[in-house]
Design an enzyme around this catalytic site. Structure first.
Site, PDB file in Angstrom:
ATOM      1  N   TYR A 135      59.712  87.240  38.595  1.00  0.00           N
ATOM      2  CA  TYR A 135      58.737  87.978  37.791  1.00  0.00           C
ATOM      3  C   TYR A 135      58.411  87.297  36.469  1.00  0.00           C
ATOM      4  O   TYR A 135      57.422  87.652  35.830  1.00  0.00           O
ATOM      5  CB  TYR A 135      59.262  89.386  37.509  1.00  0.00           C
ATOM      6  CG  TYR A 135      59.381  90.272  38.727  1.00  0.00           C
ATOM      7  CD1 TYR A 135      58.679  89.985  39.894  1.00  0.00           C
ATOM      8  CD2 TYR A 135      60.203  91.395  38.724  1.00  0.00           C
ATOM      9  CE1 TYR A 135      58.791  90.779  41.012  1.00  0.00           C
ATOM     10  CE2 TYR A 135      60.320  92.206  39.844  1.00  0.00           C
ATOM     11  CZ  TYR A 135      59.609  91.896  40.988  1.00  0.00           C
ATOM     12  OH  TYR A 135      59.725  92.693  42.089  1.00  0.00           O
ATOM     13  N   LEU A 136      59.225  86.330  36.046  1.00  0.00           N
ATOM     14  CA  LEU A 136      58.996  85.687  34.754  1.00  0.00           C
ATOM     15  C   LEU A 136      57.590  85.118  34.626  1.00  0.00           C
ATOM     16  O   LEU A 136      56.994  85.164  33.555  1.00  0.00           O
ATOM     17  CB  LEU A 136      60.016  84.554  34.552  1.00  0.00           C
ATOM     18  CG  LEU A 136      61.446  84.959  34.214  1.00  0.00           C
ATOM     19  CD1 LEU A 136      62.330  83.722  34.167  1.00  0.00           C
ATOM     20  CD2 LEU A 136      61.500  85.691  32.888  1.00  0.00           C
ATOM     21  N   GLN A 137      57.055  84.571  35.717  1.00  0.00           N
ATOM     22  CA  GLN A 137      55.769  83.883  35.640  1.00  0.00           C
ATOM     23  C   GLN A 137      54.574  84.825  35.559  1.00  0.00           C
ATOM     24  O   GLN A 137      53.471  84.415  35.230  1.00  0.00           O
ATOM     25  CB  GLN A 137      55.609  82.959  36.843  1.00  0.00           C
ATOM     26  CG  GLN A 137      55.688  83.649  38.185  1.00  0.00           C
ATOM     27  CD  GLN A 137      56.348  82.797  39.251  1.00  0.00           C
ATOM     28  OE1 GLN A 137      55.985  81.654  39.445  1.00  0.00           O
ATOM     29  NE2 GLN A 137      57.319  83.355  39.945  1.00  0.00           N
ATOM     30  N   ARG A 138      54.785  86.117  35.841  1.00  0.00           N
ATOM     31  CA  ARG A 138      53.644  87.038  35.913  1.00  0.00           C
ATOM     32  C   ARG A 138      53.168  87.534  34.553  1.00  0.00           C
ATOM     33  O   ARG A 138      51.970  87.564  34.286  1.00  0.00           O
ATOM     34  CB  ARG A 138      54.002  88.241  36.791  1.00  0.00           C
ATOM     35  CG  ARG A 138      54.105  87.895  38.248  1.00  0.00           C
ATOM     36  CD  ARG A 138      53.786  89.033  39.169  1.00  0.00           C
ATOM     37  NE  ARG A 138      54.538  90.243  38.951  1.00  0.00           N
ATOM     38  CZ  ARG A 138      55.020  91.020  39.913  1.00  0.00           C
ATOM     39  NH1 ARG A 138      54.853  90.631  41.171  1.00  0.00           N
ATOM     40  NH2 ARG A 138      55.646  92.126  39.655  1.00  0.00           N
ATOM     41  N   THR A 182      44.854  88.083  40.409  1.00  0.00           N
ATOM     42  CA  THR A 182      46.062  87.685  41.137  1.00  0.00           C
ATOM     43  C   THR A 182      46.551  86.350  40.626  1.00  0.00           C
ATOM     44  O   THR A 182      45.756  85.410  40.466  1.00  0.00           O
ATOM     45  CB  THR A 182      45.851  87.593  42.661  1.00  0.00           C
ATOM     46  OG1 THR A 182      47.021  87.049  43.264  1.00  0.00           O
ATOM     47  CG2 THR A 182      44.656  86.752  43.037  1.00  0.00           C
ATOM     48  N   ILE A 183      47.853  86.252  40.372  1.00  0.00           N
ATOM     49  CA  ILE A 183      48.413  84.966  39.936  1.00  0.00           C
ATOM     50  C   ILE A 183      48.448  83.976  41.086  1.00  0.00           C
ATOM     51  O   ILE A 183      48.559  82.774  40.869  1.00  0.00           O
ATOM     52  CB  ILE A 183      49.816  85.129  39.329  1.00  0.00           C
ATOM     53  CG1 ILE A 183      50.832  85.570  40.388  1.00  0.00           C
ATOM     54  CG2 ILE A 183      49.802  86.083  38.146  1.00  0.00           C
ATOM     55  CD1 ILE A 183      52.278  85.449  39.931  1.00  0.00           C
ATOM     56  N   ASP A 184      48.338  84.461  42.327  1.00  0.00           N
ATOM     57  CA  ASP A 184      48.392  83.570  43.491  1.00  0.00           C
ATOM     58  C   ASP A 184      47.125  82.743  43.655  1.00  0.00           C
ATOM     59  O   ASP A 184      47.114  81.765  44.402  1.00  0.00           O
ATOM     60  CB  ASP A 184      48.619  84.379  44.768  1.00  0.00           C
ATOM     61  CG  ASP A 184      49.998  85.016  44.814  1.00  0.00           C
ATOM     62  OD1 ASP A 184      50.942  84.410  44.274  1.00  0.00           O
ATOM     63  OD2 ASP A 184      50.133  86.116  45.375  1.00  0.00           O
ATOM     64  N   GLU A 208      57.890  79.738  47.312  1.00  0.00           N
ATOM     65  CA  GLU A 208      58.728  80.687  48.039  1.00  0.00           C
ATOM     66  C   GLU A 208      58.289  80.845  49.495  1.00  0.00           C
ATOM     67  O   GLU A 208      59.063  81.253  50.349  1.00  0.00           O
ATOM     68  CB  GLU A 208      58.681  82.059  47.359  1.00  0.00           C
ATOM     69  CG  GLU A 208      57.296  82.705  47.388  1.00  0.00           C
ATOM     70  CD  GLU A 208      57.239  84.050  46.679  1.00  0.00           C
ATOM     71  OE1 GLU A 208      58.222  84.414  46.009  1.00  0.00           O
ATOM     72  OE2 GLU A 208      56.198  84.731  46.794  1.00  0.00           O
ATOM     73  N   ASN A 213      43.945  90.821  47.102  1.00  0.00           N
ATOM     74  CA  ASN A 213      43.427  90.957  48.465  1.00  0.00           C
ATOM     75  C   ASN A 213      43.457  92.393  48.975  1.00  0.00           C
ATOM     76  O   ASN A 213      42.461  92.918  49.472  1.00  0.00           O
ATOM     77  CB  ASN A 213      44.245  90.079  49.421  1.00  0.00           C
ATOM     78  CG  ASN A 213      44.389  88.660  48.930  1.00  0.00           C
ATOM     79  OD1 ASN A 213      45.119  88.409  47.992  1.00  0.00           O
ATOM     80  ND2 ASN A 213      43.698  87.731  49.556  1.00  0.00           N
TER      81      ASN A 213
END
Length: 405
Positions: free
Chosen positions: A295-298, A136-138, A237, A108
């Site tokens: 941060y593991l998921q990124r 973006t992972i989001d 989160e 964004n």
């Protein structure tokens, strides 16, 4: 063209496939004769204003391919959120180096940066083509069916919860996993794809698209624990109460804030710990554990969606094609076609910049603690091939001798 110079940069949080996009830009740009030099800015827009450039024209195609398959941002990234003055400095540097094509890979904030820089170039009458490339992972960029980086992160989340569920089934208790997502719950919702059998976890999923109540949460946990003898919970989160106040703010005594003044949600295990303490104290359940994926998921290596890899490469390639053959600036967007295939559009920068997509209502169950089949159908093709599966024994009971009833 006066110079034939290209600049590419990476911004925001790293992903498992952002380097596929970088390679897509560089290798596709090499196909155009008018391109003389391809520069990369180290650490995003900060690297631009500091003129910290590397010449990617000199990089070998073989090494680019190796880097493409490596997670995280090869050029380095930044959390800088440029305002108008900052973007004016960016434009000055681009003009001084005679850059005529600017590609910024990000989410964004990155799209808004590209928009402002584009306006600065237009005001100055300078021929600068500005293209924002999604990442973006989001999964919260408007105008996109999904964004590169999200499918691989979702694959990790689904597999992580599948593993947590197996562990929890072997040694029953309550497990709380906190997943990234301040405003959009797509990544947390991906935990549902780790379920194989109806009684598998996650049994409860809490998303920022729905208001969160501690009292309702405890009631849900108690009911689930009573039914299954255990409970696996996925929590975003960004969960908040009806007033919009982050739950972390209500439970924690000391709060950290990021560079933009927002409550620091990532990089801390506070929310998981606090929710676990609530369960222990008010429900009396002794075996309660919590994890924060952080941060593991990124950029988790070895857990990458092949679909994500392919599309991340293609958005980079399409960005160059839109820049070279098109007549306007914009943001590349992924559009789903058929059961599962995609096409690419170039959206106006103002249609994407600074806006946030959240999960559609059709993806969230009526009770607000699960996802719908529509979401499962939406996400499953993105996770890619060879998803691991979990199986269980078929228990054939042996008649008791000493403990007969």
């Amino acid at each position: 063209m006066a110079s034939g110079k290209i600049l590419v940069a990476q911004g925001g949080g790293p992903t498992a496939v952002i380097n596929q996009t970088l390679a897509g830009v560089v290798l596709e740009a090499r196909r155009f004769r008018q391109v003389e030099r391809i520069y990369g800015a180290r650490h995003g827009v900060r690297g631009i204003i500091e003129e910290d450039f590397v010449d990617l024209t000199q990089e070998t195609s073989h090494n680019l391919e190796l880097v493409a398959n490596t997670p995280s941002s090869a050029l380095g990234s930044t959390r800088d959120k440029p305002d108008e003055k900052y973007c004016q400095e960016i434009f000055k540097v681009l003009r001084a180096h005679e850059i005529e094509h600017f590609f910024y890979i990000g989410g964004n904030d990155s799209s808004d940066t590209v928009r402002i820089v584009s306006l600065e170039a237009q005001k100055a009458g300078y021929p600068l083509r500005c293209i924002h490339i999604p990442k973006t992972i989001d999964n919260d960029l408007v105008g996109n069916d999904h964004t590169p980086g999200f499918p691989s992160a979702a694959r990790f989340v689904a597999q992580a919860f599948a593993g947590a569920n197996l562990d929890n089934a072997a040694l029953p208790g309550v497990y709380v996993g906190v997943v990234m997502g301040r405003h959009a719950g797509f990544l947390t919702a991906a935990s549902a794809l780790g379920k194989k059998f109806p009684e598998d976890g996650p049994h409860l999923i809490y998303l920022p698209e729905r208001d969160f109540s501690i009292e309702k949460f405890l009631t849900d946990v108690q009911a689930t624990y009573a039914r299954y003898g255990r409970c696996v919970i996925a929590v975003s989160e960004g969960i908040h109460d009806a007033s919009g106040t982050p739950i972390l703010s209500l439970l924690a005594k000391d709060l950290e804030r990021d560079a933009h003044g927002n409550v620091q949600l990532s990089g801390t295990g506070a929310l998981a710990d606090l929710l676990c303490e609530e369960i222990k104290a008010k429900l009396g359940i002794k075996r309660v554990r919590g994890d924060t994926f952080g941060y593991l998921q990124r950029s988790f290596i070895g857990c990458v969606s092949d679909v994500d890899q392919r599309e991340a490469r293609e958005v980079g390639e399409k960005a160059v094609q839109f820049a070279m053959w098109g007549k306007c600036d914009g943001s590349v967007a992924i559009r789903r076609t058929g059961f599962y295939s995609v096409d690419y559009d170039l959206l106006p920068l103002e249609a994407v910049a600074g806006k946030t997509r959240t999960m559609e209502d059709e993806f969230i169950s009526a009770n607000g603690t699960d996802v719908t089949d529509a979401f499962r159908m939406y996400l499953r093709p993105l996770l890619g091939s060879a998803m691991p599966d979990a199986f269980r024994l078929r228990f054939s009971p042996v008649e008791k001798v000493l403990k007969r009833s």
